[in-house]
Design a protein around this motif. Sequence first.
Motif, short mmCIF file in Angstrom:
data_model
loop_
_atom_site.label_atom_id
_atom_site.label_comp_id
_atom_site.label_asym_id
_atom_site.label_seq_id
_atom_site.Cartn_x
_atom_site.Cartn_y
_atom_site.Cartn_z
N ALA A 83 8.23 -50.17 -3.37
CA ALA A 83 7.32 -50.93 -2.52
C ALA A 83 5.90 -50.69 -3.03
O ALA A 83 5.47 -49.55 -3.16
N VAL A 84 5.22 -51.77 -3.36
CA VAL A 84 3.83 -51.70 -3.84
C VAL A 84 2.94 -52.23 -2.72
O VAL A 84 3.06 -53.39 -2.32
N SER A 85 2.08 -51.37 -2.20
CA SER A 85 1.17 -51.74 -1.11
C SER A 85 -0.22 -51.99 -1.67
O SER A 85 -0.67 -51.28 -2.57
N THR A 86 -0.89 -53.01 -1.10
CA THR A 86 -2.21 -53.38 -1.61
C THR A 86 -3.28 -53.26 -0.52
O THR A 86 -2.96 -53.11 0.66
N THR A 87 -4.53 -53.36 -0.93
CA THR A 87 -5.66 -53.21 -0.02
C THR A 87 -5.68 -54.26 1.08
O THR A 87 -6.26 -54.03 2.14
N ASP A 88 -5.05 -55.43 0.87
CA ASP A 88 -5.03 -56.47 1.90
C ASP A 88 -3.79 -56.35 2.79
O ASP A 88 -3.41 -57.29 3.48
N SER A 89 -3.13 -55.17 2.76
CA SER A 89 -1.96 -54.86 3.59
C SER A 89 -0.71 -55.64 3.21
O SER A 89 0.23 -55.74 4.01
N THR A 90 -0.67 -56.20 2.01
CA THR A 90 0.54 -56.85 1.52
C THR A 90 1.45 -55.80 0.93
O THR A 90 0.98 -54.86 0.28
N GLU A 91 2.76 -55.94 1.16
CA GLU A 91 3.73 -55.04 0.54
C GLU A 91 4.69 -55.87 -0.29
O GLU A 91 5.31 -56.80 0.22
N TYR A 92 4.76 -55.57 -1.57
CA TYR A 92 5.67 -56.22 -2.50
C TYR A 92 6.86 -55.29 -2.68
O TYR A 92 6.68 -54.14 -3.09
N ARG A 93 8.08 -55.78 -2.40
CA ARG A 93 9.29 -54.98 -2.61
C ARG A 93 10.00 -55.52 -3.83
O ARG A 93 10.36 -56.69 -3.89
N LEU A 94 10.20 -54.64 -4.80
CA LEU A 94 10.78 -55.02 -6.08
C LEU A 94 12.00 -54.16 -6.39
O LEU A 94 11.93 -52.94 -6.34
#
Length: 111
Positions: A83-94
Amino acid sequence: MRQPRTPLLPGETVIKDGRANLQRGWEAVGGRLYLTNRRLIFEPHAFNIQREVAEIPLESVVGVRKCWTKFLNILPVFPNSIAVSTTDSTEYRLVVFGRQGWIDAIEGQRR
């Protein structure tokens, strides 16, 4: 090492690449993940329903952690995702092969 179809920025180089699935709602979109010295790029295969490229600038990444692959984005199935979390609170699950290697490589480029 493969090169993405997405144009690289000046001075940008590919560090790591491999097959991956990106969880987008109910669909696990198959494609290829690229880590460069500036961003993560996920390029879906042409036969997916959702075909948008995902570009994640490394400067916007606030965390990378191990997580579970979820069936229909609800039921945990297998512990092989990141899970990659970003500053805009988006979470990318790869879903990736060798997830600890991906985590280490991403964290290494963020430093």
